[in-house]
Design a protein around this motif. Structure first.
Motif, PDB file in Angstrom:
ATOM      1  N   TYR A 151      -0.334  10.502   3.043  1.00 32.96           N
ATOM      2  CA  TYR A 151      -0.599   9.363   3.931  1.00 32.96           C
ATOM      3  C   TYR A 151      -0.749   8.080   3.122  1.00 32.96           C
ATOM      4  O   TYR A 151      -0.156   7.028   3.453  1.00 32.96           O
ATOM      5  CB  TYR A 151      -1.866   9.631   4.744  1.00 32.96           C
ATOM      6  N   HIS A 152      -1.505   8.138   2.044  1.00 30.72           N
ATOM      7  CA  HIS A 152      -1.750   6.930   1.263  1.00 30.72           C
ATOM      8  C   HIS A 152      -0.513   6.507   0.467  1.00 30.72           C
ATOM      9  O   HIS A 152      -0.260   5.298   0.290  1.00 30.72           O
ATOM     10  CB  HIS A 152      -2.952   7.136   0.344  1.00 30.72           C
ATOM     11  N   ARG A 153       0.299   7.462   0.007  1.00 31.25           N
ATOM     12  CA  ARG A 153       1.554   7.093  -0.658  1.00 31.25           C
ATOM     13  C   ARG A 153       2.466   6.362   0.314  1.00 31.25           C
ATOM     14  O   ARG A 153       3.103   5.349  -0.034  1.00 31.25           O
ATOM     15  CB  ARG A 153       2.244   8.343  -1.211  1.00 31.25           C
ATOM     16  N   THR A 154       2.531   6.892   1.547  1.00 25.26           N
ATOM     17  CA  THR A 154       3.372   6.248   2.563  1.00 25.26           C
ATOM     18  C   THR A 154       2.837   4.870   2.927  1.00 25.26           C
ATOM     19  O   THR A 154       3.610   3.918   3.126  1.00 25.26           O
ATOM     20  CB  THR A 154       3.445   7.137   3.829  1.00 25.26           C
ATOM     21  N   TYR A 155       1.533   4.739   2.982  1.00 23.62           N
ATOM     22  CA  TYR A 155       0.922   3.456   3.343  1.00 23.62           C
ATOM     23  C   TYR A 155       1.244   2.379   2.311  1.00 23.62           C
ATOM     24  O   TYR A 155       1.657   1.261   2.665  1.00 23.62           O
ATOM     25  CB  TYR A 155      -0.592   3.631   3.464  1.00 23.62           C
ATOM     26  N   TYR A 156       1.122   2.695   1.034  1.00 23.55           N
ATOM     27  CA  TYR A 156       1.382   1.700  -0.005  1.00 23.55           C
ATOM     28  C   TYR A 156       2.877   1.406  -0.114  1.00 23.55           C
ATOM     29  O   TYR A 156       3.276   0.258  -0.404  1.00 23.55           O
ATOM     30  CB  TYR A 156       0.808   2.155  -1.338  1.00 23.55           C
ATOM     31  N   ALA A 157       3.698   2.418   0.146  1.00 26.19           N
ATOM     32  CA  ALA A 157       5.148   2.167   0.169  1.00 26.19           C
ATOM     33  C   ALA A 157       5.507   1.234   1.313  1.00 26.19           C
ATOM     34  O   ALA A 157       6.392   0.360   1.180  1.00 26.19           O
ATOM     35  CB  ALA A 157       5.910   3.484   0.293  1.00 26.19           C
ATOM     36  N   MET A 158       4.822   1.401   2.463  1.00 27.22           N
ATOM     37  CA  MET A 158       5.061   0.534   3.601  1.00 27.22           C
ATOM     38  C   MET A 158       4.672  -0.908   3.282  1.00 27.22           C
ATOM     39  O   MET A 158       5.389  -1.867   3.620  1.00 27.22           O
ATOM     40  CB  MET A 158       4.262   1.048   4.805  1.00 27.22           C
ATOM     41  N   ARG A 159       3.551  -1.085   2.586  1.00 28.47           N
ATOM     42  CA  ARG A 159       3.114  -2.429   2.221  1.00 28.47           C
ATOM     43  C   ARG A 159       4.107  -3.094   1.264  1.00 28.47           C
ATOM     44  O   ARG A 159       4.427  -4.298   1.394  1.00 28.47           O
ATOM     45  CB  ARG A 159       1.741  -2.365   1.584  1.00 28.47           C
ATOM     46  N   ARG A 160       4.610  -2.301   0.311  1.00 32.75           N
ATOM     47  CA  ARG A 160       5.567  -2.874  -0.641  1.00 32.75           C
ATOM     48  C   ARG A 160       6.866  -3.283   0.059  1.00 32.75           C
ATOM     49  O   ARG A 160       7.463  -4.324  -0.249  1.00 32.75           O
ATOM     50  CB  ARG A 160       5.849  -1.880  -1.761  1.00 32.75           C
ATOM     51  N   ALA A 161       7.279  -2.457   1.038  1.00 29.26           N
ATOM     52  CA  ALA A 161       8.496  -2.792   1.784  1.00 29.26           C
ATOM     53  C   ALA A 161       8.303  -4.076   2.576  1.00 29.26           C
ATOM     54  O   ALA A 161       9.229  -4.901   2.679  1.00 29.26           O
ATOM     55  CB  ALA A 161       8.871  -1.642   2.703  1.00 29.26           C
ATOM     56  N   ARG A 162       7.146  -4.258   3.122  1.00 25.97           N
ATOM     57  CA  ARG A 162       6.886  -5.483   3.881  1.00 25.97           C
ATOM     58  C   ARG A 162       6.848  -6.703   2.967  1.00 25.97           C
ATOM     59  O   ARG A 162       7.351  -7.789   3.325  1.00 25.97           O
ATOM     60  CB  ARG A 162       5.572  -5.334   4.636  1.00 25.97           C
ATOM     61  N   GLU A 163       6.262  -6.527   1.782  1.00 24.29           N
ATOM     62  CA  GLU A 163       6.156  -7.656   0.855  1.00 24.29           C
ATOM     63  C   GLU A 163       7.519  -8.126   0.371  1.00 24.29           C
ATOM     64  O   GLU A 163       7.739  -9.317   0.137  1.00 24.29           O
ATOM     65  CB  GLU A 163       5.271  -7.278  -0.338  1.00 24.29           C
ATOM     66  N   ARG A 164       8.453  -7.190   0.214  1.00 22.49           N
ATOM     67  CA  ARG A 164       9.792  -7.609  -0.236  1.00 22.49           C
ATOM     68  C   ARG A 164      10.731  -7.937   0.914  1.00 22.49           C
ATOM     69  O   ARG A 164      11.917  -8.242   0.708  1.00 22.49           O
ATOM     70  CB  ARG A 164      10.400  -6.516  -1.117  1.00 22.49           C
ATOM     71  N   GLY A 165      10.193  -7.840   2.156  1.00 26.23           N
ATOM     72  CA  GLY A 165      10.983  -8.273   3.305  1.00 26.23           C
ATOM     73  C   GLY A 165      11.930  -7.227   3.847  1.00 26.23           C
ATOM     74  O   GLY A 165      12.811  -7.556   4.664  1.00 26.23           O
ATOM     75  N   ASP A 166      11.801  -5.951   3.452  1.00 26.97           N
ATOM     76  CA  ASP A 166      12.682  -4.879   3.938  1.00 26.97           C
ATOM     77  C   ASP A 166      12.086  -4.337   5.243  1.00 26.97           C
ATOM     78  O   ASP A 166      11.362  -3.330   5.252  1.00 26.97           O
ATOM     79  CB  ASP A 166      12.783  -3.794   2.872  1.00 26.97           C
TER      80      ASP A 166
END
Length: 586
Positions: free
Chosen positions: A250-265
């Motif tokens: 869950y936490h790996r997916t959460y941080y991956a989601m945040r990184r995707a949002r930060e780079r605009g994907d």
């Protein structure tokens, strides 16, 4: 002579402090306790039902109280066998019910008052049956409010609980706190009084008297040992950990989601958010986290367990072992079940209980229902209630009500419907009772139409009305009977919003209160004056089942009927001569 309030208050304080009771038997010599017991019992329908003798509450007097106290003082009082009848149960079998004599009911109520005042402060919070200020709804609300995250429900039902209570275990439990041999002998003799069935005497070798006044408090005293065992042994053993370990995925997916949002994907962000909502935030299989919760209403037991099924099986086995070895009771194999909380529903106190799970129900960006307890109305219950008013699948009239006034017909249906709806107001799907409302309303209109030889539509137009509710106006059927100088009588069917009420509360009748108020009847009895002729010697109380039985009499009414109707009371304080005259007049 101490007042009843003082006596019960002293016992309540001794129980709260954990101090033993000596000379409890002497409290049975206090007439104030009998007057309090009489005030609580006389309005019950069973007070006019005879036991093995013809004695009922009719003819109650201060002299009778004095004779009972004298018999107890010299230890000459003997319990009479109860008259046993059988009443039907939901599963098609029949439940035995004992009908004690009036004197036995009176003495048993005094015993119950004393026992409840002393033991009530000592009972555990998990017990909700037959206790002041508690009932089915308090137990259900406790489950709904505090059992979030439950994985397994363990439903326990004690086979023939009231009929199987071991007398020796019961007396040992009482003797641990009550150091009064005379009082304990009185209790043992009550348990062993026996019963008459088809006028044949049968001994009671185990169990509490079915239908006995003191049976509920005695059963709570007996089963309190179970509550103590669960709260001091089982719950500490199967409860550990402050919270579950975080779910790494869950936490790996959460941080991956945040990184995707930060780079605009945004495409990856939406996909990861969708996946995140399908993952638990904590580890559901964490071996360091367990929770066991427990609730009991009389002999109905429910456990909520967060942990593996193997341990749930162990809890069930430990429960059965304790009941068998310590309390001499057995679990009913057909009704003791282990139910998966998310995929199945446990049955408790007429409700279905499940744990909700939905990854799509999101409130304030959070999955708002996962792990939350849901109370439901069982569909079979709705069908069973509807069946009472159906014939060949259609609503049918009730011809036995044709002779009753319209007000009484609507009042009868309204009381039956109101009792069912108010009990299930805690359910999230209480709207399912709309089917029952339609069936009962149609049956009611057909009954009125059959009585007046009219049509259902005509009756609906005649009695249709609207009432205001907290959620807006609702349609109902009602009759208003105007009374000069008095508040009108209103008989109503319906008008109850079928919406969940989280704070709905139906509690058991409170038997012990902080303030003991004297009933109006007791004040009239203590006044010692005949309400017909004014005599002051040998005063008794005349009782009738219903005022309707008096108003149906042919005119002219006897003087005593006129007095009772004018007072609007089912009781009349009279002298012995007037009481004899009343019974002679039929």
């Amino acid at each position: 002579m101490q007042s009843a309030e003082t006596v019960l208050g002293v016992l309540r304080e001794r129980g709260r402090r954990g101090r033993s009771c000596e000379e409890l038997y002497r409290q049975l010599f206090n007439p104030q306790l009998y007057l309090l017991a009489y005030g609580r019992l006389y309005s019950n329908h069973g007070a006019m039902t005879p036991g093995t003798s013809r004695e009922t509450v009719d003819g109650m007097s201060l002299g009778k109280i004095g004779r009972v106290i004298d018999a107890l003082r010299h230890e000459r009082f003997r319990w009479s066998p109860a008259r046993r009848i059988h009443i039907p149960k939901k599963n098609g079998t029949r439940r035995p019910l004992g009908l004690p004599s009036w004197t036995d009911k009176l003495v048993a109520e005094v015993v119950r008052l004393l026992l409840e005042a002393y033991y009530e402060p000592t009972f555990r919070d998990a017990s909700h049956g037959f206790r002041p200020g508690r009932g089915c709804h308090t137990a259900l609300r406790k489950v709904a409010d505090t059992w979030q995250g439950t994985t397994w429900f363990i439903e326990g039902d004690i086979a023939d609980c009231f009929g199987s209570l071991d007398h020796d275990v019961m007396m040992t439990r009482l003797a641990a706190n009550i150091h009064d041999g005379r009082f304990l002998r009185l209790i043992r003799h009550m348990l062993q009084a026996g019963y008459l069935e088809d006028w044949i005497f049968n001994a009671t070798l185990s169990g509490c008297p079915q239908g006995g006044v003191a049976s509920p408090i005695l059963s709570n005293i007996y089963l309190d040992r179970l509550d103590v065992f669960v709260e001091t042994v089982l719950i500490p053993e199967y409860t550990r950990g402050g919270s579950r370990k975080p779910n790494r995925e869950y936490h790996r997916t959460y941080y991956a989601m945040r990184r995707a949002r930060e780079r605009g994907d945004l495409a990856t962000f939406r996909a990861l958010r969708q996946r995140l909502r399908s993952l638990p935030s904590s580890d559901p299989r964490d071996p360091g986290y367990r929770r066991l919760r427990y609730i009991r209403y009389a002999d109905d037991i429910l456990f909520g367990f967060a942990g593996p099924k193997a341990e749930a099986e162990q809890i069930k086995a430990r429960l059965a072992q304790f009941l068998h070895e310590d309390l001499k009771l057995e679990l009913s194999p057909d009704k003791t079940l282990i139910t998966h909380a998310r995929t199945q529903a446990a049955r408790f106190l007429g409700y279905e209980i499940t744990v909700q799970h939905s990854s799509t129900k999101v409130t304030n960006r959070r999955r708002s229902v996962n792990g939350v307890i849901r109370l439901r109305v069982p569909i079979p219950v709705v069908k069973a209630y509807c069946t009472r008013y159906l014939d060949r699948g259609k609503p049918v009239h009730r011809s036995n009500l044709f002779a009753a006034p319209d007000r009484d017909i609507i009042r009868t249906y309204g009381a039956e419907y109101r009792g069912i709806v108010q009990y299930y107001l805690l359910a999230s799907d209480v709207f399912r009772l709309a089917r029952l409302r339609w069936v009962m309303e149609t049956s009611l209109l057909k009954t009125l139409a059959g009585k007046h030889r009219s049509t259902v539509a005509t009756m609906a137009r005649r009695y249709k009305a609207k009432v205001d509710t907290p959620v807006g106006p609702r349609t109902c059927l009602q009759v208003i009977t105007e009374r000069p100088g008095r508040k009108p009588l209103v008989a109503r069917f319906g008008g109850i919003p079928l919406r969940r009420q989280r704070t709905a509360l139906v509690i058991d009748k409170s038997m012990t209160r902080t303030v003991v108020r004297r009933k109006e009847l007791i004040s009239r009895l203590l006044a010692g004056r005949c309400e017909i002729c004014g005599e002051t010697d040998d005063i008794v109380v005349h009782h009738v089942r219903s005022l309707a039985d008096l108003t149906d009499r042919r005119q002219p009414h006897p003087a005593w009927v006129t007095v009772m109707v004018k007072k609007r009371r089912k009781t009349l304080v009279v002298c012995r001569d007037c009481h004899t005259t009343i019974h002679a007049s039929g």
